[in-house]
Design a protein around this motif. Structure first.
Motif, PDB file in Angstrom:
ATOM      1  N   PHE A 150      37.266  67.047  39.996  1.00 26.70           N
ATOM      2  CA  PHE A 150      36.990  65.634  40.210  1.00 26.70           C
ATOM      3  C   PHE A 150      36.192  65.419  41.495  1.00 26.70           C
ATOM      4  N   ARG A 151      34.946  64.918  41.354  1.00 29.80           N
ATOM      5  CA  ARG A 151      34.211  64.406  42.518  1.00 29.80           C
ATOM      6  C   ARG A 151      34.033  62.904  42.331  1.00 29.80           C
ATOM      7  N   ALA A 152      34.941  62.332  41.572  1.00 25.50           N
ATOM      8  CA  ALA A 152      35.026  60.885  41.370  1.00 25.50           C
ATOM      9  C   ALA A 152      36.511  60.628  41.134  1.00 25.50           C
ATOM     10  N   ALA A 153      36.867  59.388  40.852  1.00 20.65           N
ATOM     11  CA  ALA A 153      38.259  59.017  40.512  1.00 20.65           C
ATOM     12  C   ALA A 153      39.174  58.938  41.727  1.00 20.65           C
ATOM     13  N   TYR A 154      38.592  58.918  42.937  1.00 18.05           N
ATOM     14  CA  TYR A 154      39.427  58.862  44.137  1.00 18.05           C
ATOM     15  C   TYR A 154      39.729  57.433  44.584  1.00 18.05           C
ATOM     16  N   SER A 155      38.962  56.443  44.066  1.00 21.66           N
ATOM     17  CA  SER A 155      39.240  55.058  44.465  1.00 21.66           C
ATOM     18  C   SER A 155      38.896  54.135  43.308  1.00 21.66           C
ATOM     19  N   SER A 156      39.336  52.873  43.410  1.00 20.44           N
ATOM     20  CA  SER A 156      39.114  51.945  42.294  1.00 20.44           C
ATOM     21  C   SER A 156      37.618  51.769  42.019  1.00 20.44           C
ATOM     22  N   SER A 157      36.786  51.972  43.054  1.00 18.36           N
ATOM     23  CA  SER A 157      35.349  51.811  42.853  1.00 18.36           C
ATOM     24  C   SER A 157      34.785  52.848  41.870  1.00 18.36           C
ATOM     25  N   CYS A 158      35.517  53.937  41.630  1.00 18.92           N
ATOM     26  CA  CYS A 158      35.047  54.978  40.701  1.00 18.92           C
ATOM     27  C   CYS A 158      35.410  54.635  39.257  1.00 18.92           C
ATOM     28  N   PHE A 159      36.152  53.530  39.058  1.00 14.82           N
ATOM     29  CA  PHE A 159      36.643  53.203  37.716  1.00 14.82           C
ATOM     30  C   PHE A 159      35.970  51.954  37.159  1.00 14.82           C
ATOM     31  N   GLY A 160      34.731  51.722  37.557  1.00 10.60           N
ATOM     32  CA  GLY A 160      34.019  50.530  37.123  1.00 10.60           C
ATOM     33  C   GLY A 160      33.753  50.519  35.620  1.00 10.60           C
ATOM     34  N   TYR A 161      33.506  51.671  35.041  1.00 13.08           N
ATOM     35  CA  TYR A 161      33.226  51.734  33.598  1.00 13.08           C
ATOM     36  C   TYR A 161      34.499  51.382  32.822  1.00 13.08           C
ATOM     37  N   GLU A 162      34.349  50.580  31.771  1.00 11.80           N
ATOM     38  CA  GLU A 162      35.523  49.953  31.142  1.00 11.80           C
ATOM     39  C   GLU A 162      36.576  50.938  30.629  1.00 11.80           C
TER      40      GLU A 162
ATOM     41  N   ARG B  83      29.438  65.315  34.379  1.00 13.09           N
ATOM     42  CA  ARG B  83      29.526  64.132  33.519  1.00 13.09           C
ATOM     43  C   ARG B  83      30.274  63.021  34.242  1.00 13.09           C
ATOM     44  N   SER B  84      29.810  61.778  34.026  1.00 13.33           N
ATOM     45  CA  SER B  84      30.551  60.617  34.544  1.00 13.33           C
ATOM     46  C   SER B  84      31.535  60.173  33.462  1.00 13.33           C
ATOM     47  N   PHE B  85      32.427  59.255  33.809  1.00  7.85           N
ATOM     48  CA  PHE B  85      33.346  58.728  32.786  1.00  7.85           C
ATOM     49  C   PHE B  85      32.553  58.149  31.618  1.00  7.85           C
ATOM     50  N   ARG B  86      31.494  57.409  31.923  1.00 12.00           N
ATOM     51  CA  ARG B  86      30.693  56.809  30.841  1.00 12.00           C
ATOM     52  C   ARG B  86      30.141  57.905  29.910  1.00 12.00           C
ATOM     53  N   ASP B  87      29.651  59.005  30.512  1.00  9.46           N
ATOM     54  CA  ASP B  87      29.095  60.098  29.694  1.00  9.46           C
ATOM     55  C   ASP B  87      30.143  60.717  28.771  1.00  9.46           C
TER      56      ASP B  87
ATOM     57  N   ILE C 215      33.262  74.797  32.921  1.00  9.53           N
ATOM     58  CA  ILE C 215      33.837  73.932  33.965  1.00  9.53           C
ATOM     59  C   ILE C 215      33.180  72.559  33.889  1.00  9.53           C
ATOM     60  N   LEU C 216      34.002  71.519  34.047  1.00 11.64           N
ATOM     61  CA  LEU C 216      33.492  70.148  34.015  1.00 11.64           C
ATOM     62  C   LEU C 216      33.634  69.508  35.401  1.00 11.64           C
ATOM     63  N   PHE C 217      32.501  69.068  35.982  1.00 15.36           N
ATOM     64  CA  PHE C 217      32.544  68.268  37.207  1.00 15.36           C
ATOM     65  C   PHE C 217      32.543  66.799  36.750  1.00 15.36           C
ATOM     66  N   VAL C 218      33.573  66.046  37.097  1.00 12.97           N
ATOM     67  CA  VAL C 218      33.573  64.611  36.793  1.00 12.97           C
ATOM     68  C   VAL C 218      32.977  63.908  38.009  1.00 12.97           C
ATOM     69  N   VAL C 219      31.845  63.241  37.796  1.00  8.48           N
ATOM     70  CA  VAL C 219      31.078  62.707  38.932  1.00  8.48           C
ATOM     71  C   VAL C 219      30.851  61.208  38.759  1.00  8.48           C
ATOM     72  N   GLN C 220      30.401  60.581  39.825  1.00  7.45           N
ATOM     73  CA  GLN C 220      30.087  59.160  39.751  1.00  7.45           C
ATOM     74  C   GLN C 220      28.727  58.983  39.066  1.00  7.45           C
ATOM     75  N   GLU C 221      28.534  57.800  38.475  1.00 11.16           N
ATOM     76  CA  GLU C 221      27.239  57.546  37.824  1.00 11.16           C
ATOM     77  C   GLU C 221      26.118  57.550  38.851  1.00 11.16           C
ATOM     78  N   GLN C 222      26.392  56.989  40.000  1.00  8.27           N
ATOM     79  CA  GLN C 222      25.399  56.944  41.085  1.00  8.27           C
ATOM     80  C   GLN C 222      26.004  57.692  42.259  1.00  8.27           C
ATOM     81  N   GLU C 223      25.509  58.867  42.536  1.00  8.47           N
ATOM     82  CA  GLU C 223      26.101  59.679  43.605  1.00  8.47           C
ATOM     83  C   GLU C 223      25.045  59.987  44.652  1.00  8.47           C
ATOM     84  N   ALA C 224      25.256  59.500  45.871  1.00 14.43           N
ATOM     85  CA  ALA C 224      24.311  59.802  46.945  1.00 14.43           C
ATOM     86  C   ALA C 224      24.519  61.242  47.434  1.00 14.43           C
TER      87      ALA C 224
END
Ligand code: ADP
Ligand code: MG
Length: 512
Positions: free
Chosen positions: A294-306, A259-263, A226-235
């Motif tokens: 997905f615990r990321a990808a819910y808003s534009s702020s999650c797509f900062g990585y190019e 893993r984050s998108f960058r990873d 199973i893959l959790f897609v997460v933010q690079e910085q997650e509080a």
């Protein structure tokens, strides 16, 4: 003596409710003669920490630094029938979201006209994948419907979240915390607590849903992970790690990767010849992914990585089960809530023979499209409205007088369809004892002097989780169930109840 104290307690609990109904705003109080507030606060913070009700400190310059999240000392009273109604409605909401997600024409008509770049990019992925043909056999949805209870005790829907629904693990822990405070600071017996605190198994349900989806996939590949897609910085990392730990304890054979998108970039994630999703691990072996959570990808702020958008598309093109698929994510865009508040549209998506259809429809407040006449309405009474966009993640709403300025800019830029007005849901405040976010170490108080307990007026937002698994072809619903609940409170007068994005405080309903 013991019997008498239970009697006194039972009396004060019903008194609490009567007083609340009469607007006296009575709360469960801490016995000042028996407890020193400083000690109580310390005890509850430590107990909450032991249950993992924590987050990383923001800013997250040090990954090792954690703090306790804000909690109420005691649960907040809620009418049992209102709570039960919200629970009963969830399966119908799950089904409605599913029906929207499979109605291509409705998705297209409703979303294509929105001048919202984020929604447009999601829609582009949806179009690409639906033209290519879906590779995944199933889609998993873990949803949360959020409600406020208005001044007339009516349940009113704030929004429905279909991606990255947070706090499903921590809320179960907060229920445990409040069982402790009720027992040790209010003297309630286990039986009394069981009578007022609903079982909250959100962590178990969400973990089990992910495991069950994995099992369905792994009929084809038993070694998948199973893959959790997460933010690079997650509080809010604890809420995610607890799901991971729960899954590992229920099914020790399942491997889970965060893993984050960058990873995932530079070929770390790729598609196999049959659209299998392949993750290259640190030791350079390839693991097939069964479920993408997905615990990321819910808003534009999650797509900062190019390359985030390219990676989001690749994940969607794979045969892994997505939680959620792109179409389930799109079905949660707030625009649908405004459309469903029209009875004719609502009836197309909610089976009218459903015993709950009228009750569900009654949870919608009023909505207005942006226009000059809507502006005229707002000017008369700005506090009756909230201006909302289709963005997720908190902090995007405009309240009160500020709506007028914002409306003027929207009207002059012709961006009317990107926003809508919603009736402000006014609540009945109750008095509560709160434990706020821990101050940073430098400003921590060292004083142990007696301080009076700090009571505040709060109002609350109830979230109900649902889990649904559907077959992509044929649209058969494999399961459609409730998955626990969440209560977030905030100081009355604060605008938003997000725990990280707003002034939210974790709470539990005390059913009366
Ligand atoms: P998101 O969480 O996606 O940013 P919400 O619709 O949940 O968007 O709005 C954020 C917060 O704003 C809510 O948690 C609630 O506190 C407040 N809010 C939203 N809509 C209303 C409303 N109609 N009346 C009062 N408060 C609202
Ligand atoms: Mg919200």
């Amino acid at each position: 003596m013991h019997t008498r104290s239970i009697y006194v307690q039972a009396f004060s609990l019903s008194q609490l409710w009567i007083d609340n109904k009469n607007n006296n705003n009575t709360a469960m109080e801490l016995d000042k003669l028996r407890y020193n507030w400083i000690d109580v606060e310390d005890d509850i913070r430590l107990y909450a920490s032991s249950l993992g009700i924590c987050s990383r400190r923001i800013p997250m310059d040090d990954r090792r630094s954690m703090c306790c999240l804000p909690v109420t000392v005691f649960p907040s009273p809620m009418e049992r029938s209102t709570f039960q109604l919200a629970i009963n409605l969830q399966p119908s909401i799950n089904e409605m979201i599913h029906k929207i997600s499979i109605n291509h024409q409705f998705l297209e008509q409703s979303l294509l006209k929105l001048p919202d770049e984020f929604v447009a990019k999601l829609f582009h992925i949806y179009q690409t994948v639906s033209k290519q043909g879906y590779a995944a056999s199933h889609q998993l949805g873990i949803f949360r419907s959020d409600y406020m209870i208005d001044q007339h005790s009516n349940l009113k829907q704030v929004e429905v979240n279909t991606i990255s629904t947070g706090f499903c693990a921590l809320t179960q822990q907060v229920t445990q915390l409040h069982r402790y405070t009720l027992k040790h600071y209010q003297g309630l017996s286990d039986d009394q607590i069981n009578g007022h605190i609903a079982t909250n198994d959100s962590l178990d349900r969400v973990a089990q849903s992910l495991i069950d989806a994995h099992r369905i996939y792994s009929r084809t590949d038993q070694h998948s992970a199973i893959l959790f897609v997460v933010q690079e910085q997650e509080a809010n990392v604890m809420d995610q790690k607890m799901i991971e730990w729960k899954m590992k304890s229920l099914s020790p054979d399942i491997r889970i990767y965060r893993r984050s998108f960058r990873d995932l970039d530079h070929g770390i994630i790729s598609l196999g010849p049959n659209q299998q999703l392949l993750l290259t691990t640190i030791d350079k072996t390839q693991v097939e992914i069964s479920v993408v959570y997905f615990r990321a990808a819910y808003s534009s702020s999650c797509f900062g990585y190019e390359n985030s958008w390219k990676l989001r598309l690749l994940l969607e093109q794979s045969r892994a089960i997505k939680c959620p698929s792109i179409q389930l994510q799109l079905a949660g865009v707030k625009q649908f809530q405004t459309l469903l508040s029209d009875r004719a549209i609502f009836d197309r998506f909610c089976c009218s023979s459903s015993p709950h259809s009228d009750k569900l429809f009654n949870t919608y407040t009023k909505f207005w499209n942006i226009s000059q006449s809507a502006r005229d309405l707002v000017i008369k009474n700005p506090s009756e409205f909230v201006l909302k966009s289709n963005q997720e993640g908190g902090g995007n709403n405009v309240f009160g007088e500020q709506i007028i300025d914002k409306l003027d800019r929207i009207l002059s830029n012709n961006e009317n369809d990107a926003y809508f007005l919603m009736q402000f849901i006014r609540q009945k405040a109750i008095k509560s004892l709160l434990i706020f976010k821990q101050p940073p170490p430098s400003s921590a108080t060292t004083s142990v002097a007696c301080q009076p307990p700090p009571y505040n007026q709060i109002d609350s937002e109830l979230g109900i989780y649902g889990s649904v698994l559907v077959e992509t072809n044929g649209h058969h619903i494999v399961w459609n169930q409730n998955a626990g609940h969440l209560l977030r409170s905030k100081l009355s007068g604060e605008k938003e109840a997000g725990v990280f994005s707003g002034a939210g405080i974790l709470d539990t309903p005390f059913l009366i």
